[in-house]
Design a protein around this motif. Structure first.
Motif, PDB file in Angstrom:
ATOM      1  N   VAL A 166      30.967  34.220  36.804  1.00  0.00           N
ATOM      2  CA  VAL A 166      32.334  34.698  36.559  1.00  0.00           C
ATOM      3  C   VAL A 166      32.668  35.839  37.528  1.00  0.00           C
ATOM      4  N   THR A 167      33.902  35.871  38.110  1.00  0.00           N
ATOM      5  CA  THR A 167      34.579  36.833  38.741  1.00  0.00           C
ATOM      6  C   THR A 167      34.732  38.087  37.832  1.00  0.00           C
ATOM      7  N   LEU A 168      34.431  39.456  38.411  1.00  0.00           N
ATOM      8  CA  LEU A 168      34.854  40.749  37.724  1.00  0.00           C
ATOM      9  C   LEU A 168      35.937  41.232  38.431  1.00  0.00           C
ATOM     10  N   VAL A 169      37.257  41.135  37.979  1.00  0.00           N
ATOM     11  CA  VAL A 169      38.430  41.486  38.626  1.00  0.00           C
ATOM     12  C   VAL A 169      38.743  43.072  38.326  1.00  0.00           C
ATOM     13  N   ASN A 170      38.940  43.700  39.052  1.00  0.00           N
ATOM     14  CA  ASN A 170      39.395  45.105  39.021  1.00  0.00           C
ATOM     15  C   ASN A 170      38.454  45.925  38.227  1.00  0.00           C
ATOM     16  N   ALA A 171      37.209  45.615  38.163  1.00  0.00           N
ATOM     17  CA  ALA A 171      36.149  46.478  37.589  1.00  0.00           C
ATOM     18  C   ALA A 171      36.049  46.483  36.048  1.00  0.00           C
ATOM     19  N   ASP A 179      40.426  46.516  29.732  1.00  0.00           N
ATOM     20  CA  ASP A 179      41.416  47.686  29.492  1.00  0.00           C
ATOM     21  C   ASP A 179      42.712  47.254  28.951  1.00  0.00           C
ATOM     22  N   SER A 226      44.700  46.007  33.176  1.00  0.00           N
ATOM     23  CA  SER A 226      44.417  45.517  34.618  1.00  0.00           C
ATOM     24  C   SER A 226      42.918  44.899  34.931  1.00  0.00           C
ATOM     25  N   ARG A 227      41.929  45.050  33.917  1.00  0.00           N
ATOM     26  CA  ARG A 227      40.614  44.654  34.126  1.00  0.00           C
ATOM     27  C   ARG A 227      40.508  43.412  33.520  1.00  0.00           C
ATOM     28  N   TYR A 228      39.780  42.547  33.937  1.00  0.00           N
ATOM     29  CA  TYR A 228      39.693  41.419  33.412  1.00  0.00           C
ATOM     30  C   TYR A 228      38.451  40.463  33.929  1.00  0.00           C
ATOM     31  N   PHE A 245      47.652  36.941  35.324  1.00  0.00           N
ATOM     32  CA  PHE A 245      47.001  37.775  34.313  1.00  0.00           C
ATOM     33  C   PHE A 245      48.215  38.050  33.364  1.00  0.00           C
TER      34      PHE A 245
END
Lengths: 76, 271
Positions: free
Chosen positions: B80-85, B97, B100-102, B231
């Motif tokens: 999995v890639t963690l996008v925007n922490a 959140d 923005s985070r996903y 997203f």
């Protein structure tokens, strides 16, 4: 309330992409042609290659009336 | 018996698929404890006993004991890639959140399906929080009703899209917490199903349009959905587990819920 970094389209292009695995940066487009990132990425070790660049950009609290709305307002 | 001997005794009972998962995690710089090897092996054994393993194309145990472990899927072993922490809490969940985070699973339904097919698809998520809203826990959407999404709670219903328009299902209790699954095994509302914690939910509105060209052609996102690369409809949520595959029978739905809940309970992530 959470604070976000505000980016132009060009600035978003500059930072978009893989970071330290398994992380990536993907600025989120909002109304008005601007993009946002959570300010928390500034202190995150996975994103240190962009920290100096991002730290110089404006930030806005999500509770501030100037916070750019989602492209689809029903998603806010 | 020495500690090493005891460990080898446990290792001897570990399922081969779990050992492959462990090896992928170690190669990525993570680790898997003997306790988690045992827990995951019991899970896979239960899944194989119910035949749900063969029908499920991949599983994401986001409640891993370390970050690397939590980002490697169990069956296809995708990272999995963690996008925007998104925030990670060991042995619990990833938290998004709502802005923005996903997570980007990298799992493209049309490409990476094995048991699933255009008219036989299922998406299930284990959420650890209760939130009502027009937001999605996970999903991927392409044009022409190729919608694979879970909106776990909006008021008293769940909205579930199994490569189709939305069907709505009455939640047994007004909460998004728990294991929510949406599926269909033919192109009809009567062949569309919603389950909560292993029990069938009453369908209140049947889906009326069905994706027929393929499954979605973009990766499944978590914490919102992937709308043709964008997203969309982000949700502030805490997700512990996810599975994608073909439709399960009622008995298999219950068996999978019991297996998922057993893993959740073993690591302290159960709700």
């Amino acid at each position: 309330m959470p604070v976000f970094i505000v980016l132009t389209a060009d600035e978003a292009t500059h930072v978009r992409g893989p970071a330290l695995p398994p992380y990536a940066l993907e600025p989120i487009e909002r109304q008005g042609g601007v993009f946002i990132l959570p300010a928390g990425v500034l202190d995150h070790p996975a994103y240190q290659m962009h920290a100096e660049f991002l730290a110089a950009l404006p930030r806005v609290d999500s509770a501030d009336p100037s916070f750019p709305a989602a492209l689809d307002p029903s998603e806010d | 018996m020495s500690s090493i001997a005891r460990r080898l005794g446990v290792m001897g009972q570990v399922d081969a698929d779990v050992l492959s998962w462990r090896d992928t995690i170690i190669a990525a710089g993570g680790s898997v404890s003997v306790a988690i090897l045992s827990i995951a092996s019991r899970f896979v054994s239960d899944e194989k006993a119910s035949d749900a393993w063969a029908l499920t194309d991949d599983y994401w145990p986001f409640w891993g004991e370390n970050l690397i472990q939590a980002t490697v899927s169990l069956k296809q072993r995708r990272t999995v890639t963690l996008v925007n922490a998104p925030a990670f809490t060991a042995r619990r969940h990833f938290a998004t959140d709502g802005t923005s985070r996903y997570l980007n699973t990298g799992f493209i339904p049309s490409t990476h399906k094995v048991a699933a097919s255009t008219h036989n698809i299922r998406l299930a998520v284990y959420l650890r929080d209760n939130l009502s809203g027009n937001t999605y826990a996970a999903g991927a959407v392409s044009s022409s009703n190729r919608n694979l999404r879970v909106r776990p709670r909006n008021g008293s219903v769940a909205y579930l899209d199994a490569n189709s328009s939305s069907g709505t299902y009455t939640l047994p209790a007004a909460t998004s917490a728990g294991y929510t699954a949406g599926s269909r095994d033919a192109a009809s509302g009567a062949s569309s199903y919603g389950y909560k914690n292993g029990v069938a939910m009453v369908q209140t509105v049947a889906p009326t349009a069905f994706g027929s060209a393929s499954l979605p052609v973009v990766p499944v996102f978590v914490g919102g959905y992937n709308n043709a690369g964008v997203f969309t409809a982000p949700r502030a949520t805490s997700i512990g587990f996810m599975a994608v595959g073909a439709t399960l029978s009622a008995a298999q739905e219950l068996a999978q819920y019991n297996a998922v809940q057993a893993w959740a309970t073993a690591v302290g992530a159960n709700v």
